[in-house]
Scaffold this motif. Sequence first.
Motif, PDB file in Angstrom:
ATOM      1  N   PHE A 156       0.863  -1.178   0.000  1.00 21.23           N
ATOM      2  CA  PHE A 156       0.000   0.000   0.000  1.00 21.23           C
ATOM      3  C   PHE A 156       0.901   1.229   0.000  1.00 21.23           C
ATOM      4  O   PHE A 156       2.040   1.186   0.445  1.00 21.23           O
ATOM      5  N   TYR A 157       0.352   2.321  -0.533  1.00 21.27           N
ATOM      6  CA  TYR A 157       1.143   3.537  -0.680  1.00 21.27           C
ATOM      7  C   TYR A 157       0.671   4.569   0.347  1.00 21.27           C
ATOM      8  O   TYR A 157      -0.510   4.612   0.707  1.00 21.27           O
ATOM      9  N   LEU A 158       1.610   5.377   0.816  1.00 25.64           N
ATOM     10  CA  LEU A 158       1.330   6.262   1.944  1.00 25.64           C
ATOM     11  C   LEU A 158       1.814   7.678   1.637  1.00 25.64           C
ATOM     12  O   LEU A 158       2.966   7.876   1.243  1.00 25.64           O
ATOM     13  N   ALA A 159       0.922   8.657   1.819  1.00 25.07           N
ATOM     14  CA  ALA A 159       1.271  10.056   1.555  1.00 25.07           C
ATOM     15  C   ALA A 159       0.688  10.947   2.637  1.00 25.07           C
ATOM     16  O   ALA A 159      -0.197  10.545   3.408  1.00 25.07           O
ATOM     17  N   TYR A 160       1.208  12.165   2.671  1.00 23.66           N
ATOM     18  CA  TYR A 160       0.689  13.159   3.611  1.00 23.66           C
ATOM     19  C   TYR A 160       0.522  14.485   2.877  1.00 23.66           C
ATOM     20  O   TYR A 160       1.427  14.945   2.164  1.00 23.66           O
ATOM     21  N   SER A 161      -0.651  15.099   3.046  1.00 24.95           N
ATOM     22  CA  SER A 161      -0.942  16.395   2.434  1.00 24.95           C
ATOM     23  C   SER A 161      -1.837  17.173   3.385  1.00 24.95           C
ATOM     24  O   SER A 161      -3.041  16.916   3.473  1.00 24.95           O
ATOM     25  N   PRO A 162      -1.274  18.122   4.125  1.00 25.36           N
ATOM     26  CA  PRO A 162      -2.043  18.778   5.187  1.00 25.36           C
ATOM     27  C   PRO A 162      -3.165  19.661   4.665  1.00 25.36           C
ATOM     28  O   PRO A 162      -3.025  20.331   3.631  1.00 25.36           O
ATOM     29  N   GLU A 163      -4.294  19.650   5.382  1.00 24.63           N
ATOM     30  CA  GLU A 163      -5.345  20.622   5.080  1.00 24.63           C
ATOM     31  C   GLU A 163      -4.818  22.004   5.459  1.00 24.63           C
ATOM     32  O   GLU A 163      -4.128  22.175   6.458  1.00 24.63           O
ATOM     33  N   ARG A 164      -5.186  23.007   4.640  1.00 15.99           N
ATOM     34  CA  ARG A 164      -4.663  24.362   4.847  1.00 15.99           C
ATOM     35  C   ARG A 164      -5.769  25.377   4.604  1.00 15.99           C
ATOM     36  O   ARG A 164      -5.549  26.406   3.962  1.00 15.99           O
ATOM     37  N   VAL A 165      -6.947  25.099   5.088  1.00 20.09           N
ATOM     38  CA  VAL A 165      -8.101  25.917   4.726  1.00 20.09           C
ATOM     39  C   VAL A 165      -8.631  26.693   5.922  1.00 20.09           C
ATOM     40  O   VAL A 165      -8.278  26.428   7.072  1.00 20.09           O
TER      41      VAL A 165
END
Length: 432
Positions: A156-165
């Motif tokens: 499985f692939y793992l990423a991080y992308s923070p919410e910035r709203v």
Amino acid sequence: MIDQSTPLPNVAVVGLGKIGLPLAAIFANNGYKVFGADINKDVVTSINQGESHVKNEPGLDHLVLNAHKNKTLSATTATSEAVAQSNIIVVIVPVLVDEQNNIDYKIIDRAVQDIAKGVKKGSLIIFETTLPPGDTKNKFGEKIEDISGLTMGEDFYLAYSPERVYSNQIIQDLQNYSKVVGGVNKKSLELASNFYKKALDCKLIEVSSLETAEFSKVAECVYRDVNIALANELAQFAEDKSVNMSEVITASNSQPFSHLHSPGIGVGGHCIPIYPYFFINKGLDQGLTSLSRKVNDNMSNYAISKIKKRIGSLQNKNILILGLSYRENVKETTKSTALLLIDQLKDNRANLFVNDPLFSDSEIAKYGANPLSLNDSFISEIDVVILQAFHQEYSHLDFHKFASCKLVLDGRNKLNKKEISQLGIQYEGIGN
């Protein structure tokens, strides 16, 4: 426009709160079939009826209803089932701090366990929840490995992308803000970037690691907290020197390298007063980050001291707080300065009243305050008014009704000092 000639992968959005639901709704309107998951049964029910439970978010009602009609958005309390039906899993559930400012993982731990039970080989898991650096991989990636038996970066692939709203403009921000993306390996980063390009049609900032992406979000919040603390410290010093801090900010910020924030009665919400502890509790417990938290949390004490300096003892004084919310035009009390003021006014044995047009009387009463309508005749008996959150309903407040009012403490520097003073009411701002 998105090319929909090739079917897009199914997406699970875990956490359908004020950020998760807009994400799910946008994905569902951009060609993806979205399975939303949330532990709140009422939230699930409303979404499955085509209704948004998140209010005051322009455009969201339409997106949710449209996705419902097109059968591209559904919701369930069974997280594992939603994950099992999906190829991409976006995790946006809260991580907060407790009363001792220790990181509280209870909600996300439960969500990750359910995700691990449903995840299938080849899936991409993206965390958007704000996390301390290292948690995506070392805490949650490894937990998913342990439960699922799959290997991150391979199975499985793992990423991080923070919410910035920002609340009340989330959909707009998702279009306009660059999306920071990091992956556990090159393939994970590539998959996550391609997903966001199609799902949000936004600009991307690809960074070298999960930890860099995690760090960037917390750093944003620390920057703002430190800047506000500086403004609050300077505002207090300006008062000692009989200088108007608002004028100072306007003058100083005309220099392109000066970005002084505005002082205020305190800092609230899910982000600025919470996320600095993600650094503080991981070793950055000395210096500006921790000091700024103390300065900003002390502003409520400072406000009360200003009132006592003007009118003396607060015992049996009728004091009205305007705004239970942590900020204007948002129905949210997380870390609201109003809660600190309520505690301190109780300690000073004041008669405490709260008005907030976004909350019902029963909701206000739960916080130990007496709800008071601005149309109530008792307004004429109020001794002190504290503006805590400048809701739009307060922009034309008629202070003629406050016949007994001795002092207005403008905690956001938004009220008309001249009009208030002409009525014989003392006006106090923060740094003004």
